[in-house]
Design a protein around this motif. Sequence first.
Motif, PDB file in Angstrom:
ATOM      1  N   ASP A   1      18.506  -9.746 147.742  1.00 11.29           N
ATOM      2  CA  ASP A   1      17.098 -10.142 147.659  1.00 11.29           C
ATOM      3  C   ASP A   1      16.250  -9.508 148.761  1.00 11.29           C
ATOM      4  O   ASP A   1      15.269 -10.094 149.223  1.00 11.29           O
ATOM      5  N   VAL A   2      16.617  -8.316 149.194  1.00  5.89           N
ATOM      6  CA  VAL A   2      15.832  -7.597 150.204  1.00  5.89           C
ATOM      7  C   VAL A   2      14.608  -6.993 149.532  1.00  5.89           C
ATOM      8  O   VAL A   2      14.731  -6.250 148.550  1.00  5.89           O
ATOM      9  N   ASP A   3      13.433  -7.317 150.044  1.00  6.29           N
ATOM     10  CA  ASP A   3      12.202  -6.753 149.476  1.00  6.29           C
ATOM     11  C   ASP A   3      11.437  -5.899 150.472  1.00  6.29           C
ATOM     12  O   ASP A   3      10.431  -5.282 150.111  1.00  6.29           O
ATOM     13  N   ARG A   4      11.894  -5.840 151.726  1.00  7.94           N
ATOM     14  CA  ARG A   4      11.257  -5.014 152.747  1.00  7.94           C
ATOM     15  C   ARG A   4      12.336  -4.398 153.625  1.00  7.94           C
ATOM     16  O   ARG A   4      13.281  -5.069 154.030  1.00  7.94           O
ATOM     17  N   VAL A   5      12.167  -3.107 153.920  1.00  8.84           N
ATOM     18  CA  VAL A   5      13.003  -2.425 154.898  1.00  8.84           C
ATOM     19  C   VAL A   5      12.056  -1.735 155.873  1.00  8.84           C
ATOM     20  O   VAL A   5      11.259  -0.887 155.476  1.00  8.84           O
ATOM     21  N   PHE A   6      12.138  -2.110 157.137  1.00 15.61           N
ATOM     22  CA  PHE A   6      11.244  -1.566 158.148  1.00 15.61           C
ATOM     23  C   PHE A   6      11.900  -0.369 158.827  1.00 15.61           C
ATOM     24  O   PHE A   6      13.093  -0.403 159.140  1.00 15.61           O
ATOM     25  N   GLY A   7      11.141   0.695 159.060  1.00 21.09           N
ATOM     26  CA  GLY A   7      11.716   1.841 159.748  1.00 21.09           C
ATOM     27  C   GLY A   7      10.856   3.077 159.624  1.00 21.09           C
ATOM     28  O   GLY A   7       9.729   3.040 159.143  1.00 21.09           O
ATOM     29  N   LEU A   8      11.412   4.194 160.076  1.00 24.32           N
ATOM     30  CA  LEU A   8      10.713   5.477 159.971  1.00 24.32           C
ATOM     31  C   LEU A   8      11.731   6.588 159.793  1.00 24.32           C
ATOM     32  O   LEU A   8      12.885   6.458 160.205  1.00 24.32           O
ATOM     33  N   PRO A   9      11.325   7.676 159.153  1.00 20.61           N
ATOM     34  CA  PRO A   9      12.307   8.683 158.734  1.00 20.61           C
ATOM     35  C   PRO A   9      12.760   9.589 159.868  1.00 20.61           C
ATOM     36  O   PRO A   9      12.072   9.772 160.874  1.00 20.61           O
TER      37      PRO A   9
ATOM     38  N   GLU B   1      10.344   2.102 147.349  1.00 25.28           N
ATOM     39  CA  GLU B   1       9.747   0.858 146.867  1.00 25.28           C
ATOM     40  C   GLU B   1       9.872  -0.287 147.868  1.00 25.28           C
ATOM     41  O   GLU B   1       9.137  -1.278 147.790  1.00 25.28           O
ATOM     42  N   LEU B   2      10.782  -0.170 148.840  1.00 27.07           N
ATOM     43  CA  LEU B   2      10.989  -1.241 149.820  1.00 27.07           C
ATOM     44  C   LEU B   2      10.456  -0.892 151.202  1.00 27.07           C
ATOM     45  O   LEU B   2      10.241  -1.784 152.027  1.00 27.07           O
ATOM     46  N   GLN B   3      10.219   0.385 151.448  1.00 26.68           N
ATOM     47  CA  GLN B   3      10.021   0.856 152.809  1.00 26.68           C
ATOM     48  C   GLN B   3       8.675   0.457 153.398  1.00 26.68           C
ATOM     49  O   GLN B   3       7.633   0.593 152.764  1.00 26.68           O
ATOM     50  N   VAL B   4       8.719  -0.052 154.619  1.00 27.60           N
ATOM     51  CA  VAL B   4       7.529  -0.271 155.438  1.00 27.60           C
ATOM     52  C   VAL B   4       7.635   0.731 156.590  1.00 27.60           C
ATOM     53  O   VAL B   4       8.436   0.559 157.510  1.00 27.60           O
ATOM     54  N   ILE B   5       6.839   1.794 156.507  1.00 27.34           N
ATOM     55  CA  ILE B   5       6.922   2.859 157.494  1.00 27.34           C
ATOM     56  C   ILE B   5       6.204   2.430 158.768  1.00 27.34           C
ATOM     57  O   ILE B   5       5.048   2.010 158.744  1.00 27.34           O
ATOM     58  N   THR B   6       6.900   2.547 159.899  1.00 33.55           N
ATOM     59  CA  THR B   6       6.359   2.150 161.190  1.00 33.55           C
ATOM     60  C   THR B   6       6.151   3.395 162.050  1.00 33.55           C
ATOM     61  O   THR B   6       6.458   4.520 161.638  1.00 33.55           O
ATOM     62  N   ARG B   7       5.660   3.201 163.262  1.00 34.49           N
ATOM     63  CA  ARG B   7       5.388   4.330 164.145  1.00 34.49           C
ATOM     64  C   ARG B   7       6.378   4.426 165.304  1.00 34.49           C
ATOM     65  O   ARG B   7       6.298   5.365 166.092  1.00 34.49           O
ATOM     66  N   ASP B   8       7.277   3.459 165.398  1.00 34.99           N
ATOM     67  CA  ASP B   8       8.198   3.430 166.531  1.00 34.99           C
ATOM     68  C   ASP B   8       9.407   2.591 166.138  1.00 34.99           C
ATOM     69  O   ASP B   8       9.272   1.562 165.484  1.00 34.99           O
TER      70      ASP B   8
END
Length: 551
Positions: A15-23, A36-43
Amino acid sequence: MKGSTLLLELLKDYDVDRVFGLPGETSIPYYPEFAELQVITRDERNAVYMADAYARVSFKPGVVEGPSVGSPYMLPGVIEAYKSSSPVIVITTDTDLYGERMNMLTSLDQTALFKPYTKESITVTKADDLSHAVRRAFRLATGGRPGPVHLRIPHHVLEEEGSIYLPPQREFSRYPAQRPVADRDAVRLAVSALLDSSNPVIICGQGALYSRAWDEVVELAELMGIPVGTTITGKGCISELHPLSIGVVGGRGGTSFSNSFLEEADLIFLVGSNTDSANTDRWRYPPRTKTVIHLDVSEAEVGNNYNSINLIGDAKATLREIIREVRSRGVKRREVKVNRDEFEARVREIASMSGERVNPVRFVKELERRVRDQVIVADPGVGAIYVSALFRTGKAGRNFVFNYGLGGLGYAIPASVGAQLGSGRQVLAMTGDGSFGFSAGELETIARLKSDVVLFVFNNSSFGWIRAEMRIQGRDVRGTDFSSLDYVKIAEGFGLRGYRISTDQEIGDVLDEAMESTPSLVEVVVDPEDKFYPPVAHWARALLHDVKHVY
């Protein structure tokens, strides 16, 4: 299926609907899958803070990912999650495992890096092992005392073919995943001690929030007539408008009013508290001379700093057993009244004091009148201390997030993103100008996501907490000041609406507008803590001669 696809499907099973990170280069293989799940961050550190706050408010594990080169930058967030018992799944991709010995760029021993600060660090060497590894990670993160688990996945695992050979254990997609109950004889002993006491007090830590035990806390308190306090991280375990609430106790957020209950009590019932130095003012509240009952899911914490009657179990489930035992003995409720009149009059007096800058007490009381269903996230400093001590929440539940596991600066801005996505509610983030410099880049993330977030930046042009500590210790103030920035312009440059509160008269109107115009940032111009001391227990003791600053 390819390892990257397999990993995505396994996370969806939980039931994961968000994955936080950056490439990064090692994580490129799964970015098409994770879109579809990725929340792109800056750090990378901020990505972990987002996952941590998401986990605290959603009661689901937070998932964060980072490339090999970014893994060292994730560690501060992972340590905070570990010290705060926050269930976070930390996924790092990697080069070929032998690459470090060949001096391959970005290679490092990730296992050695994460192992001391996670419940386990798991290295996946082939795609067929992904299902077992993910299954184990969620079970460990949510079982017993929650905490972070590290998954190390070399990039070739994401490219090769693999299959699912173990079905998901979906009960571990939430926490508490299971609710162990303390030993029955220990429950009877604890109830007997409660009945024998003449002046007991219940103190709830963050473990009571993780367990969602607030209904049981209130029921037991009302059944027996026992005042209830919380640690700063346990704030929300009871409505602070409840007639039995005494507010936050201890060294961070505790006041002379709330801490006096611990001095006068003959028994303290600790529920879900790790009894750390901040929550107890270095074990002054409660004093070690008191009779203590200690309930916690972690055997490492029960009786760790106090000689206590020990209950190892889930807070909610064990409190339910305690309530049954109390009712079976036909207990008569004590008549107890928590009289806050004198203390509240003192708070109003301090709130009415005027100066050249904003009075933080008045600010907090004005905010209190406007908050309905928001989540408040706060960095250590002005925001956390005044909110924890003087903001009276009328609602029990996970409505506050403080990072007093480790207590590093820069948490609130990124955590506001995770808290908003995890709760679906407006988030009010309290940060300082010192903390702002750690995580300002995430203003772009907030603007891009159009987050329903209001950031309050308390501007005193210094590391004000350290200034105050230097003063209290009788030292010269050095190395704490920096130039004042125009935070309104900075906010507008990132695409947020910017506001400034420079005087007490501006507080109400600006709060109303900023909370209706998110995402927004409000600069609040205040004095450093050594010029307008907040309610910090050991500072208050040192300043008893100065009635202006005694809460």
